[in-house]
Design an enzyme around this catalytic site. Structure first.
Site: not given
Length: 547
Positions: A24, A28, A32, A203, A272
């Site tokens: 991070d 926050d 990121d 995915d 996947e």
């Protein structure tokens, strides 16, 4: 040498990063892209060849990025497109390839395409999603179920029709039978290729197309392999998924996708696959050099781990896959961490975690490592009131969801929230993770992190382990053995692998040959010309001196 002609991804180690929980930078409580960029030297030092980033696209985050509302932008939670460009640049400077997670089977219900499609039956995008009329009694068009539980159809009053959602109600399925949809999806893939990505993790790659006739799925018969879902908890596992997924038309899309990817240099894909018959599908999707480059199934992401089971997985894949190429994973963002799932009852989890790495990276195929696996992180305990996963909440307490493997990466033991963030993170840091954080392991020669670094560097020195063939697979009650052969070398160099997955010493006979013990990998064993003795949770490696 011949092996220089092999593509970079063949035998590569791909490090999966779950952006929300990695690092991070803006403090926050949510990881990121700048945070990832800051930690790329750590990943490179581990010995990885590439990173795979779970979704960071614009999204309402109802399924934490797997519900995309804009395929061609970064969600402000994670940064900006410029942040991504910087990440690509730094990764490439460090010798790391960058793969991103493409979620093509469905979008968010907040995507502009769906917002238009749901308005009427005659708008320009009316047929971009899977819509169907109700039965005469008003019920859904068939018996298809959502993998997240319940009916896979949701009523839309504006159209007086149902739409299909294989996952959350807020994740409507795109209609791959519509050529316009295919064209626009390929344009979104091209967008990131032009920014410099090196590949895609796809995915739910077998969920793209559906049966045009919307036929009912048959029930699971006695003796059938359990399907996706959570057996005994989720009714999804009570059907045989014959018509809602894995349709033959999927191959047509994969070929079009590959044609696009082949216009760029050194691009790869790993799909996947979740299916009732995953090995056959893996072979079909990766054969012929015109569809996927690699695929993985859930065969090592389940609770079964006996050596006999592992040997059967290897043999079944080898028998089915032909000229295709597998990709192996023991952990990811969807399953309980391997050190808990497989090693919870082991006498020495620390040693067991090390031999699991030897297992994973010695199989024929490429490898996905999930962040924190190199630290030996156990599955985190998350109290119900802090659960975030929409998959876990309705099935609690029989199934606790996926949050336990998604908690923040522990970087600094003595820092607030283990150095992930100075504010409360989106999921709590498990207290057991703090003493095995990155900085705590950096100074210990026997740490899990040190072992990963040593072993992954050592593996690169042995092409047979990276891209060789596999043969002579044997199992006993304690472990496995097999031979990897580098067919790219002039003398077909061989490496013998023996893995003791138990808490007792193991001695096995080995194939004929003049075997010489290999060292530098961090394991101990004793070798003779006919036998090898391996202590508990250790591995043996030897090369045939004639090779």
């Amino acid at each position: 040498m011949k092996d220089q002609l092999l593509p970079w991804w063949r035998g590569a180690v791909i490090y999966q990063i779950y952006p929300r929980s990695f690092s991070d930078a803006n403090q926050d409580g949510i990881g990121d892209l700048p945070g990832i960029t800051q930690q790329l030297p750590y990943v490179a030092a581990l010995g990885a060849d590439a990173i795979w980033l779970s979704p960071f696209f614009r999204s309402p985050m109802k399924d934490f990025g797997y519900d995309v509302s804009d395929y061609c932008d970064v969600d402000p939670l994670f940064g900006s497109l410029d942040d991504f460009r910087t990440l690509i640049k730094v990764a490439h400077e460090l010798g790391l390839k960058v793969m991103i997670d493409q979620v093509l089977s469905h979008t968010s219900d907040e995507h502009a395409w769906f917002q238009e499609s749901r308005q009427s039956k005659d708008n320009p995008k009316a047929d971009w999603y899977v819509w169907a009329d109700p039965k005469p009694d008003g019920t859904p068009p068939n018996n298809w179920l959502s993998i997240f539980g319940g009916c896979a159809w949701q009523w839309e009053s504006r159209r007086q029709q149902y739409y299909l959602h294989n996952f959350l109600v807020s994740q409507p399925d795109l209609n791959f039978h519509n050529p316009e949809v295919v064209e626009h999806l390929l344009e979104t893939v091209k967008f990131w290729l032009d920014l410099g990505v090196d590949g895609y993790r796809l995915d739910t790659v077998n969920f793209y197309t559906h049966d045009r006739l919307l036929r009912d799925n048959p029930p699971l018969s006695e003796g059938d392999t359990k399907s996706l879902g959570v057996p005994g908890t989720n009714p999804y596992s009570m059907q045989r998924h014959q018509y809602d997924i894995s349709q033959p038309e999927n191959l047509s899309f994969l070929k079009k996708l590959r044609q696009l990817l082949d216009q760029y240099d050194d691009i790869t894909t790993v799909g996947e696959i979740g299916d009732d018959n995953p090995l056959a599908l893996m072979a079909e999707y990766t054969s012929g050099n015109d569809k996927l480059h690699m695929a993985y199934t859930f065969d090592l992401l389940n609770v079964h781990r006996t050596p006999a089971y592992l040997a059967s997985v290897i043999e079944n894949i080898e028998a089915a896959i032909g000229d295709g190429w597998p990709c192996w994973a023991l952990s990811n963002h969807d399953v309980v961490r391997a050190i808990t799932r497989w090693g919870e009852n082991e006498a020495d989890q620390h040693a067991y975690g090390k031999v699991l790495l030897a297992l994973l990276t010695s199989l024929r195929g490429s490898v996905c490592l999930y962040q924190g696996e190199e630290l030996g992180l156990p599955e985190a305990e998350i109290p119900f009131e802090k659960i975030q996963d929409p998959y876990g909440i309705p099935f609690w307490p029989e199934y606790k969801g996926r949050d336990g493997c998604r908690t923040p990466m522990p970087w600094v033991a003595g820092s607030e929230n283990a150095g992930f963030s100075h504010v409360q993170p989106w999921l709590p840091v498990d207290d057991r993770h703090v003493p095995i954080s990155v900085d705590a392991q950096e100074t210990l020669s026997d740490s899990m992190l040190a072992h990963y670094r040593t072993f992954l560097r050592w593996r690169k020195q042995h092409p047979a382990l990276v891209h060789g063939d596999i043969s002579d697979v044997k199992a006993n009650d304690q472990g496995l053995q097999f031979v990897r052969t580098d067919t790219q070398s002039p003398n077909n160099a061989r490496v013998l692998v023996v893995l003791n997955l138990s808490d007792a010493p193991m001695t096995v006979s080995i194939p004929k040959g003049t075997w010489r013990a290999l060292d530098g990998h961090g394991f101990t064993f004793d070798l003779s010309n006919e036998k090898v003795s391996v202590p508990p949770y250790q591995a043996a490696f030897a090369t045939d001196s004639t090779g």
